[in-house]
Structure formats: structure tokens, C-alpha cells
Design a protein around this motif. Structure first.
Motif, PDB file in Angstrom:
ATOM      1  N   THR A  10       0.795  -1.067   0.181  1.00  0.00           N
ATOM      2  CA  THR A  10       0.132   0.102   0.140  1.00  0.00           C
ATOM      3  C   THR A  10       1.096   1.152  -0.118  1.00  0.00           C
ATOM      4  N   SER A  11       0.682   2.286  -0.877  1.00  0.00           N
ATOM      5  CA  SER A  11       1.567   3.450  -0.936  1.00  0.00           C
ATOM      6  C   SER A  11       1.413   4.180   0.309  1.00  0.00           C
ATOM      7  N   VAL A  12       2.115   5.129   0.602  1.00  0.00           N
ATOM      8  CA  VAL A  12       2.126   6.042   1.583  1.00  0.00           C
ATOM      9  C   VAL A  12       1.009   6.915   1.874  1.00  0.00           C
ATOM     10  N   PRO A  13       0.729   7.682   0.567  1.00  0.00           N
ATOM     11  CA  PRO A  13      -0.553   8.685   0.622  1.00  0.00           C
ATOM     12  C   PRO A  13      -1.851   7.723   1.091  1.00  0.00           C
ATOM     13  N   SER A  14      -2.001   6.472   0.454  1.00  0.00           N
ATOM     14  CA  SER A  14      -3.175   5.814   0.702  1.00  0.00           C
ATOM     15  C   SER A  14      -3.319   5.374   2.144  1.00  0.00           C
ATOM     16  N   ARG A  15      -2.095   5.022   2.641  1.00  0.00           N
ATOM     17  CA  ARG A  15      -1.932   4.725   4.244  1.00  0.00           C
ATOM     18  C   ARG A  15      -2.486   6.076   5.102  1.00  0.00           C
ATOM     19  N   LEU A  16      -2.007   7.000   4.713  1.00  0.00           N
ATOM     20  CA  LEU A  16      -2.210   8.359   5.415  1.00  0.00           C
ATOM     21  C   LEU A  16      -3.755   8.776   4.951  1.00  0.00           C
ATOM     22  N   ARG A  17      -4.333   8.519   4.090  1.00  0.00           N
ATOM     23  CA  ARG A  17      -5.571   8.896   3.910  1.00  0.00           C
ATOM     24  C   ARG A  17      -6.609   7.789   4.666  1.00  0.00           C
ATOM     25  N   ARG A  18      -6.075   6.587   4.842  1.00  0.00           N
ATOM     26  CA  ARG A  18      -6.770   5.701   5.601  1.00  0.00           C
ATOM     27  C   ARG A  18      -6.891   6.066   7.147  1.00  0.00           C
TER      28      ARG A  18
END
Length: 284
Positions: A10-18
Motif C-alpha cells: 500500500t502506498s504511503v498516501p493511501s495509508r495516510l488517507r486511511r
């Protein structure tokens, strides 16, 4: 050339959004829970219970989203929430003397207060008071201290004594095993409550927390030890026939070394697993 499949990350932006979504959900759940407990006192009870349960479910989901965003999808939120609850409970029992709790024992200090106060999480008596105006939360925490001390001592004695006797009887067999089986069957044939009442009569009434933990712990250990003996004995009999034990004995290892080096590390694992269940049963 055979390509090995790779696990998508999972990309970093996706993890931050989650994680951000989890934080927002948690804040919303806490807000709804706070309003429900503080401001909606006149609302229908069933509706309030439904709102509380929904808020707790959303809070659980929000925390899970945040945790898995940083720790990965394998993070077990249920396990760590249980660990957190046990730590909070243990800390409250150990630090009860310095916590800002209400009076729990001396009725002369509460004679001017009104008894049977209703629970109010935002008052000085979150769980209310009894008919003597003694704080129920404080009484529960101090009771938890006595229970945890007593049961910890009882489980420790049961594991040490029961594990040792079970391993010896399962390894040597013969008259040792027969005697152990007869004694454990005799103790297990007596209803636990009846046995505890009899032991309490023999040991006498405790007057301090230390004496209570010792006397009641001994009584509870008598109740819990037979099950530990049987579990330890059964696992010892199974592992005694395994190849690594037979190889150790054929190489001239003494019985004490086989018990200590080969059998104990394998037998102690199921015994400790059952010890947690025994801990809960003895508290009840």
C-alpha cells in the motif's frame, strides 16, 4: 525464467488517507458518545443504548483503520485492546491508593451524603453509591486488587505444584501415577463451592488483604491444581514418546535432565495457556 509473485504494498498516501479517515471516524464516535452520556439524559433508554453501542462500534472501526494504516493489515486490534484493558485494570488495582476515588469503607465520612446515588460518568461517583453512600467504583477497584492478588497467588501455586506433580507422574508412571490419579479424582469429585466452603472453615476468616490473598489463594489453589496436574501429565505422556526424548534417553541423559531440558519447555506451553482460563474461572 519463473517470476515469483510479489505482494502488493500500500502506498504511503493511501495509508495516510486511511489513517486520516480512521481519526475522523474515531473523533465522531467519541463526540456522539460524549453527547449521549452527558446531554441526552432525558432520551429514551433503548435509543441511548443503541447510540452507545453504535458509537463503540464506530470507535473500534476507527482505531482499527489507524492501527492497520501504520502497522499493516495483520494487526490484531482485538488482541491489543484486550491487552490494554488488562493493563488498565491491573494499574487501577495497584495504584488505587493514589487515585482520586471516593470513600469506599468508612461510613462515618459519608454519613452526611445521600445514599444510592445513580451512576453519572461526569460526577464524583461515576458508578453511583450504595445505601451507605460509599463509592461503588472505589469499592470495585479495591475489590479487584484483592481478587487479582488472591488469584495470581492461586494460579502460580497451581501451575508450579500441579505442573511438577503432573510431569513426574506422567514420566515415571507406576505407583506414582496411580496415586496421583486417585488423589486428583478424589478432589475433582467434590463440588468446588463445597470444597471452598470447607477450606475456608478450616483456614479461618482473614482480617487483612495479605492474609486474605494467602488463605483464599491456598483454597483456590487446591481447587485449580488437579486440572493442571492432569493437563501436565497428559502432555508429558505424549512428549515422552517423541523421538527427541527417546534420543536423549538413549544417549544416557538422566531423568532429571530429560524432565528439565526436553519435557518442561514443551509441557509448560499448554499449561500456561490453560492458566489464563483458570485465572478467569478462579476470579469468578
Amino acid at each position: 525464467m519463473i517470476e515469483t509473485p510479489t505482494t502488493p504494498t500500500t502506498s504511503v498516501p493511501s495509508r495516510l488517507r486511511r489513517a486520516a479517515m480512521g481519526v475522523l471516524i474515531s473523533i465522531g464516535a467519541i463526540s456522539v458518545l460524549w453527547v449521549n452520556l452527558s446531554a441526552l439524559q432525558g432520551m429514551n433508554g433503548i435509543l441511548r443504548v443503541a447510540l452507545v453501542l453504535a458509537s463503540i462500534a464506530l470507535l473500534h472501526y476507527g482505531i482499527k483503520c489507524v492501527a492497520r494504516a501504520f502497522a499493516g493489515p495483520a494487526f490484531d486490534i482485538g488482541f491489543w485492546l484486550c491487552v490494554l484493558w488488562l493493563l488498565v485494570l491491573g494499574a487501577a488495582a495497584l495504584l488505587a491508593d493514589i487515585l482520586p476515588l471516593g470513600e469506599y469503607r468508612d461510613t462515618s465520612k459519608t454519613i452526611m451524603l445521600i445514599g444510592n446515588a445513580t451512576p453519572d460518568l461526569f460526577s464524583s461517583h461515576p458508578l453511583g453509591t450504595n445505601n451507605f453512600a460509599l463509592d461503588l467504583l472505589a469499592r470495585a477497584i479495591y475489590g479487584a486488587r484483592a481478587s487479582l492478588l488472591t488469584v495470581s497467588f492461586a494460579v502460580a501455586v497451581s501451575v508450579v505444584v500441579g505442573g511438577f506433580i503432573g510431569m513426574v507422574s506422567g514420566y515415571y508412571r507406576g505407583w506414582t501415577d496411580s496415586t496421583t490419579s486417585i488423589l486428583t479424582s478424589a478432589v475433582l469429585s467434590i463440588p468446588p463451592v463445597v470444597l471452598l466452603v470447607a477450606l475456608a472453615t478450616v483456614l479461618g476468616t482473614p482480617t487483612t488483604i495479605t492474609e486474605s490473598a494467602l488463605k483464599n489463594g491456598i483454597a483456590l489453589a487446591v481447587v485449580g491444581t488437579p486440572a493442571i496436574i492432569r493437563l501436565s501429565r497428559a502432555n508429558t505422556m505424549v512428549f515422552t514418546q517423541r523421538e527427541f526424548v527417546l534420543a536423549s534417553r538413549s544417549m544416557g541423559a538422566s531423568s532429571l535432565r530429560v524432565l528439565r531440558k526436553e519435557l518442561l519447555p514443551n509441557v509448560i506451553l499448554p499449561v500456561l495457556s490453560y492458566a489464563f482460563i483458570l485465572f478467569a474461572l478462579l476470579v469468578v
